[in-house]
Each structure stands twice: as structure tokens, then as C-alpha cells.
Motif scaffolding. Sequence first.
Motif, PDB file in Angstrom:
ATOM      1  N   THR A  22       1.228  38.920  52.052  1.00  0.00           N
ATOM      2  CA  THR A  22       1.336  37.989  50.924  1.00  0.00           C
ATOM      3  C   THR A  22       2.548  37.093  51.147  1.00  0.00           C
ATOM      4  N   VAL A  23       2.387  35.807  50.849  1.00  0.00           N
ATOM      5  CA  VAL A  23       3.506  34.867  50.889  1.00  0.00           C
ATOM      6  C   VAL A  23       3.901  34.539  49.457  1.00  0.00           C
ATOM      7  N   CYS A  24       5.125  34.872  49.108  1.00  0.00           N
ATOM      8  CA  CYS A  24       5.634  34.622  47.753  1.00  0.00           C
ATOM      9  C   CYS A  24       6.419  33.306  47.784  1.00  0.00           C
ATOM     10  N   ASN A  25       5.824  32.254  47.263  1.00  0.00           N
ATOM     11  CA  ASN A  25       6.427  30.923  47.311  1.00  0.00           C
ATOM     12  C   ASN A  25       7.173  30.659  46.007  1.00  0.00           C
ATOM     13  N   PHE A  26       8.476  30.852  46.028  1.00  0.00           N
ATOM     14  CA  PHE A  26       9.298  30.666  44.831  1.00  0.00           C
ATOM     15  C   PHE A  26       9.423  29.189  44.466  1.00  0.00           C
ATOM     16  N   SER A  27       9.102  28.310  45.418  1.00  0.00           N
ATOM     17  CA  SER A  27       9.185  26.871  45.131  1.00  0.00           C
ATOM     18  C   SER A  27       8.110  26.435  44.152  1.00  0.00           C
ATOM     19  N   THR A  28       7.060  27.229  43.993  1.00  0.00           N
ATOM     20  CA  THR A  28       5.966  26.851  43.089  1.00  0.00           C
ATOM     21  C   THR A  28       6.222  27.283  41.649  1.00  0.00           C
ATOM     22  N   LEU A  29       7.358  27.923  41.384  1.00  0.00           N
ATOM     23  CA  LEU A  29       7.621  28.449  40.038  1.00  0.00           C
ATOM     24  C   LEU A  29       8.097  27.381  39.062  1.00  0.00           C
ATOM     25  N   GLN A  30       8.346  26.158  39.557  1.00  0.00           N
ATOM     26  CA  GLN A  30       8.780  25.030  38.713  1.00  0.00           C
ATOM     27  C   GLN A  30      10.096  25.341  38.004  1.00  0.00           C
ATOM     28  N   ILE A  31      11.037  25.875  38.784  1.00  0.00           N
ATOM     29  CA  ILE A  31      12.369  26.175  38.258  1.00  0.00           C
ATOM     30  C   ILE A  31      13.402  25.569  39.197  1.00  0.00           C
ATOM     31  N   ASP A  32      14.638  25.507  38.755  1.00  0.00           N
ATOM     32  CA  ASP A  32      15.721  24.937  39.556  1.00  0.00           C
ATOM     33  C   ASP A  32      15.796  25.639  40.915  1.00  0.00           C
ATOM     34  N   PRO A  33      15.936  24.897  42.004  1.00  0.00           N
ATOM     35  CA  PRO A  33      15.991  25.511  43.338  1.00  0.00           C
ATOM     36  C   PRO A  33      17.078  26.576  43.472  1.00  0.00           C
ATOM     37  N   ARG A  34      18.207  26.392  42.750  1.00  0.00           N
ATOM     38  CA  ARG A  34      19.259  27.411  42.816  1.00  0.00           C
ATOM     39  C   ARG A  34      18.759  28.735  42.247  1.00  0.00           C
ATOM     40  N   ILE A  35      18.008  28.660  41.137  1.00  0.00           N
ATOM     41  CA  ILE A  35      17.461  29.872  40.530  1.00  0.00           C
ATOM     42  C   ILE A  35      16.395  30.473  41.430  1.00  0.00           C
ATOM     43  N   ALA A  36      15.525  29.605  41.979  1.00  0.00           N
ATOM     44  CA  ALA A  36      14.453  30.090  42.851  1.00  0.00           C
ATOM     45  C   ALA A  36      15.025  30.804  44.066  1.00  0.00           C
ATOM     46  N   SER A  37      16.055  30.224  44.678  1.00  0.00           N
ATOM     47  CA  SER A  37      16.663  30.834  45.860  1.00  0.00           C
ATOM     48  C   SER A  37      17.319  32.169  45.514  1.00  0.00           C
ATOM     49  N   ALA A  38      18.000  32.217  44.361  1.00  0.00           N
ATOM     50  CA  ALA A  38      18.652  33.462  43.942  1.00  0.00           C
ATOM     51  C   ALA A  38      17.619  34.549  43.645  1.00  0.00           C
ATOM     52  N   LEU A  39      16.527  34.179  42.982  1.00  0.00           N
ATOM     53  CA  LEU A  39      15.476  35.149  42.684  1.00  0.00           C
ATOM     54  C   LEU A  39      14.838  35.670  43.967  1.00  0.00           C
ATOM     55  N   ARG A  40      14.663  34.772  44.954  1.00  0.00           N
ATOM     56  CA  ARG A  40      14.099  35.182  46.239  1.00  0.00           C
ATOM     57  C   ARG A  40      15.001  36.207  46.922  1.00  0.00           C
ATOM     58  N   ASP A  41      16.315  35.950  46.930  1.00  0.00           N
ATOM     59  CA  ASP A  41      17.252  36.879  47.566  1.00  0.00           C
ATOM     60  C   ASP A  41      17.256  38.228  46.849  1.00  0.00           C
ATOM     61  N   ALA A  42      17.250  38.186  45.520  1.00  0.00           N
ATOM     62  CA  ALA A  42      17.243  39.438  44.750  1.00  0.00           C
ATOM     63  C   ALA A  42      15.958  40.217  44.996  1.00  0.00           C
ATOM     64  N   PHE A  43      14.845  39.496  45.057  1.00  0.00           N
ATOM     65  CA  PHE A  43      13.550  40.136  45.319  1.00  0.00           C
ATOM     66  C   PHE A  43      13.568  40.853  46.663  1.00  0.00           C
ATOM     67  N   ASP A  44      14.094  40.210  47.695  1.00  0.00           N
ATOM     68  CA  ASP A  44      14.134  40.823  49.025  1.00  0.00           C
ATOM     69  C   ASP A  44      15.028  42.059  49.040  1.00  0.00           C
ATOM     70  N   HIS A  45      16.156  42.006  48.359  1.00  0.00           N
ATOM     71  CA  HIS A  45      17.092  43.124  48.393  1.00  0.00           C
ATOM     72  C   HIS A  45      16.644  44.291  47.516  1.00  0.00           C
ATOM     73  N   VAL A  46      16.104  43.983  46.353  1.00  0.00           N
ATOM     74  CA  VAL A  46      15.744  45.051  45.409  1.00  0.00           C
ATOM     75  C   VAL A  46      14.422  45.717  45.783  1.00  0.00           C
ATOM     76  N   PHE A  47      13.453  44.911  46.226  1.00  0.00           N
ATOM     77  CA  PHE A  47      12.107  45.456  46.456  1.00  0.00           C
ATOM     78  C   PHE A  47      11.673  45.418  47.926  1.00  0.00           C
ATOM     79  N   GLY A  48      12.541  44.981  48.807  1.00  0.00           N
ATOM     80  CA  GLY A  48      12.148  44.835  50.196  1.00  0.00           C
ATOM     81  C   GLY A  48      11.727  46.119  50.879  1.00  0.00           C
ATOM     82  N   HIS A  49      12.200  47.260  50.393  1.00  0.00           N
ATOM     83  CA  HIS A  49      11.874  48.543  51.034  1.00  0.00           C
ATOM     84  C   HIS A  49      10.631  49.198  50.441  1.00  0.00           C
TER      85      HIS A  49
END
Length: 676
Positions: A22-49
Motif C-alpha cells: 500500500t502507498v500512503c500518500n499524505f499529500s492527498t489529505l489536503q492539509i498543510d505540507p508541514r502537518i502532512a510531513s510530520a504525520l508521515r514521520d510519526a506514522f513510520d515511527h509509531v506503526f512501522g514495525h
Amino acid sequence: MKTIGPAAIVSEIRDESGKVRTVCNFSTLQIDPRIASALRDAFDHVFGHNSVETRRQAWRCIRKFSLCIRKCNQHQSVPFSKDILRVFRDWLVEQNLKGATSQSHFNAVKSIVLWLSRNVTGIVSTDLIENVPSFPRDDLTKSVFLDEEIIKKILAAAYKEINEVSIRIEFGRRLLRGEYIDAREQELADLLTELLSLDVNRLFPTQQLILRTGRNLIARVQNAGGIRNLSKTLYLGPNDIFLFYLVIVVQCSGNPMAILSLKRDCLRFHPLRSDREFVVWSKPRAKREQKADFSNSRPHSAPNVIRSLLAQTEELVPFAVQADRKMLFLAYTNQGVRVPCFQLFHMMLAAFIERNNLPNFDFKQLRKSGGLLHHQAGGNILFAKERLGHVSTSTTRRYTEQNLFREQNDRLILKFQGEFVRTALQDTQIGDGEDGPADLCRKIAASIGPDRILLNTPVRSINVGDGHVDVEAKSTYGRYRAVLCAVPPPAVRKIQFSPPRSTSRERLLQALPMGRVIKIQVVYQRPYWRERGFSGQVMSNSYPLSYTIDNSPADGQRGVLAAFVCTSKAKQFMDARTDRRAIVAAAINQMFGCNFPAPEEVLVEDWAANEWIGGSYGAYFPPGVMTRMGELLREQEPPIYWCGAEYGQAHPCQIEGALDSGLRSARSIAAALAQG
């Protein structure tokens, strides 16, 4: 991590083999890029395993969070407000989701937000409010459970459709073997053979490849129903795999997510019985193997359904990614061979319910209902515990609808209480043979038969053998299929067991001392207290009596007060060298503030003096015993079964608790004997 275009912020969910699922495209969420990038990083760290499906669920939760912050206009500026978690909770409430679903979504987003607050500056307010109320959990005991009749309808519908799928696949394979019966079938066989020869590296040619071959083949494919319909003649698709999955979930009563991860080598032979097999799977959260056993003589038993699925998907295995080749639920899709996602099965379940006119249900209800039905059939929660693969019966009770059994038990207890009342309303003068509950015991004994009851015959030893239990008592011996041990817990320690009692059981017995209550029947010529307008019920913290109740016969011809001496007062009372009759009479006069005539008789019962009772009214639980070892009171150890007032789930240490315990134990024994 991968970038799609200059502004794309994505995260890839990969399986064990490294293949992108699955490709999770945070750019499609229609939110500020700073928020999208932060959510992406948190997603990888919290749920990556986590597993692929868990990460997909977390991604769905983040998408819901993006909808929430867009609605409350927090999607284009940072930091989030300090009450962002409460805002998201309120938004979830508006979505009218189930409590458990809302809590699951909230927990995932809260983990993301907390990670951001600790690791990324400027996204979350420094004074974030973390203490947000939980969602009310759905009461499992009030859930709609599927009874046996509905379960049978679900399975019958699935078996019918599986049979249709198997006929379809066998038809296609028969054509490829050259076994056609008419010109139409030969034409279809020739078409399938030609299609399979177009690309030996694929199971079936793509639409683009067919288009490049020429108009003739395109027309023949269209006349035969299209490329998708033709592929279904040879291979199981996601809708077909769903049917097999549904049957196995129902029969195994396993966790739906864990069952989806079944491996192709999930069948194990029973070590002792050739007519039974195990279905084995792993539940990562439980960190242990789980299994369910079945008869292999029934055509639709889970092992035989799995064998059929293995045979029909064998050709798919080489074309699956390396990590999926060991998986049971392989399906042919436009994207290749893969295990369908859990969310897809949810949608297929809704369609299955609609076309078969079934009541609405979900996969979790199948597991809960399976636990309840095993509890009902076995008469013991341990049957459900084993089927559901739980470590503790406290977890199983959330699945087995305690209120259903409590209602049944309460009806039976009420029946016995009615007997007590009817008996008490009869002539209950002391010494005349009609003495309330004791008379009920005599009636029960009479229904059993006096020749089958041995009085004054204490059991000395209980020896468990191969398929039998030997019981040795004073001057007698017997061999039985099961033994019900219905004596107070401390008295159990006076019986020798072979093999010895388990260490945990022994520790429990040692931790349960008996209470100390002395019961006294004080008999007067008539109930003098009634003449003074008293009920006869008094409670006191003075020596020696703790409380009294009116126990007089209904006609009032004689007065009887039942008086009780409790705890430390009991020892002092029994050690007294003075006349106990005088002590009791004086205490009653003091409690009522009257000078009643001397009682005609004072009957004292000290249960602590009875070596096979040891106290009253029952064993008590010192601090920590119930929380650390209380589960053992609910567990049986066939062929030895335990019951008594202390073992009651309702009203423990009272007669209602004894009845509750007796009913449950009787069901367990009856079920065990019925199974041979």
C-alpha cells in the motif's frame, strides 16, 4: 520512503518480502505540507514495525483525523490547539461509530499526536491536554449473539457457494485436460489453452496483451464473457477465497485477523486420535500458537475445507510474492496473486449477508457467538476458554454473555428460594421434622434414594486413574467416571489426592481460612417481642450477640429468635465457663430493652467444632487472594470438579452461591460424560 512528484509526501507499507502493498500518500489529505510531513514521520515511527493490516488500519485512522482537522480549520496552521485530542474525540462521536471502533481510531491518532509532541517541535501545542475520556466500550454481554440456528444458516449458505465455486474450477480444469463433451466446450477449451500460451510467465494474459494479438481473439474473448470471467474458470478470486475464510472463522471461532494469516501448513494430526486434526495459527499479540481440533470425517469440517482450498490454489503459489507463498488464502487478482485485505472481506461479508437474506453480523460477532455456543454446549466456561484460545477465563467471560447464564441460574435459584419460603410457611416448630431448608435437603436426598447416600463416611483419598477415579472412604471404596468435591476449601486439604493437587490449587486452599460464626436458636413460649411491636431483628457490636432475627413459626404458637455470635466474640463465647443459656438470655433482654421470660431452650451450633466444616458461614478471602487466585474458583480439573458456596459466581458464601456453583458443575459433568 518514496517521493511521487515534487510535492508528494508518501509512506510505503511493505510486506515481509519487501514488496510494496500500500502507498500512503499524505499529500492527498489536503492539509498543510508541514502537518502532512510530520504525520508521515510519526506514522513510520509509531506503526512501522506492525503488520501490514495494522498499518493499513492506522493509515485509515490518519485519513479520518485529516477530515476532522479540516472541518475545525486546523489543517493549514500549526501548532494544533491544546485540546486537539478532545476535538478529535468529539468529531468521532458525531460519526455514530461503535464505541470500540471509535476508541480504536482515537488510540491510533493519540499515539501519533503524542509522538509528535515529543519528537517534532511546532506541530503540537506544548500544553497539550492528554487526559481525554475514553469511549464507552460496547457491552459484550448485551451484543446481539448469533444462536446455533443462525450459525447453521451461515454455514449452509457458505457451503452451497463453495460447492458452486469448486464445480466451476473443476469445469475449467476438465476443459484444459481435453475432457469436453460438446463443440461449445471444445471451443472454450481451445480459447483457454490459447490464452494461457500467450505469456508463460503469467497465470493469465492481460487485457493489453490480448488487444495486441488481433481482432479475432478479442471477439472470441468477449463472446466467452470477457477476460475476468474466463480467469474465474481456472482460478479462485477474492470473492471465492472469502467463502473459505468465512467457514474457517466460524468453525474455529478464532480472531478474524489472526485467521487471515493462516499458513498453508496449518493442519496438524492429533497425537492420539486418527479421526481428528488440529487447525493451528498464530496470534502475534498473544505471542503463542493457537489451535482448534475437528473431526476429519465430516466433508465440511475445517480441515477438509482447508484441504479443498489448498488443492484449488496450488497453481497460484509460484506466482505469489515470496512472503505470500506460505499463506493459505491466496487469490488471483488483476494485480497478481495476493492475500485479500481484511477491509475487502468486510465488504464481501455485507454482500454475502444480503444475497443470502441473513441477519446482519460482523466477524467479531462470529467469534463471540462461537465462545457462547461452546460455553452452552459444554456447560463450563473452560470449553469456551479453550476454543477461543484465552489464557484467562476472565477474558472469556466478556465473550460468553454472563447475563444469559446468570438469568438461567437466577430462575433456578428463585425456584429453590420459593421452596424455602413454602417450607418456612409450614409448621416449623423445632424438633418436629419440618425445619426449613434442612427439610428441603431431606426431600432432595429422598429423590436420590437413601441407598445411594452414605452418611458419616468421610472420604480419605481420591485417586485419578486412566478414565476413572477411585474414591476411598471410611469402610468403603468406589470407582467412578467423575467426582464432585463439594466440601469447604479448607476441608479439601484433609483428603489425600493422587496425583497431588496442583501447586496453584494448594496455595489457594491454604489462603482460605474459614469464618467463625455461631448460630443459636433461642426458643420462647411465644414471640414476646411481637407483643412490644418489635420485628425481632437487631444488630449490635456488643458482646456476645452480633445480630438476631425472628425465626418463629407462622402461627406464632412459639417464639424463636435466631441469634449469631461472630468472629472474635465466638471464641470468647465458647470459652466462657458460665452458663451460656444465661449469657444469651441476658444479652437479648439488653438488646430489646425488655425483661422477657427465660427461654425454654437454647440450641447452640458451632460449625468450627465439625472437622469437615471447620467454621462458618464459609471461607473468607484475605486481601489479595481474590485478585491473585480467584480465577481458580471458576476452573474445574476433570475428572475432579469443585463446587460449594465459596465457588458461586453470584452470592458467594451463601446458599444462592452454592446453588449457582452446583448448577454450573452439574452442567460440566453432564457434558463431559456425554462426550465419553
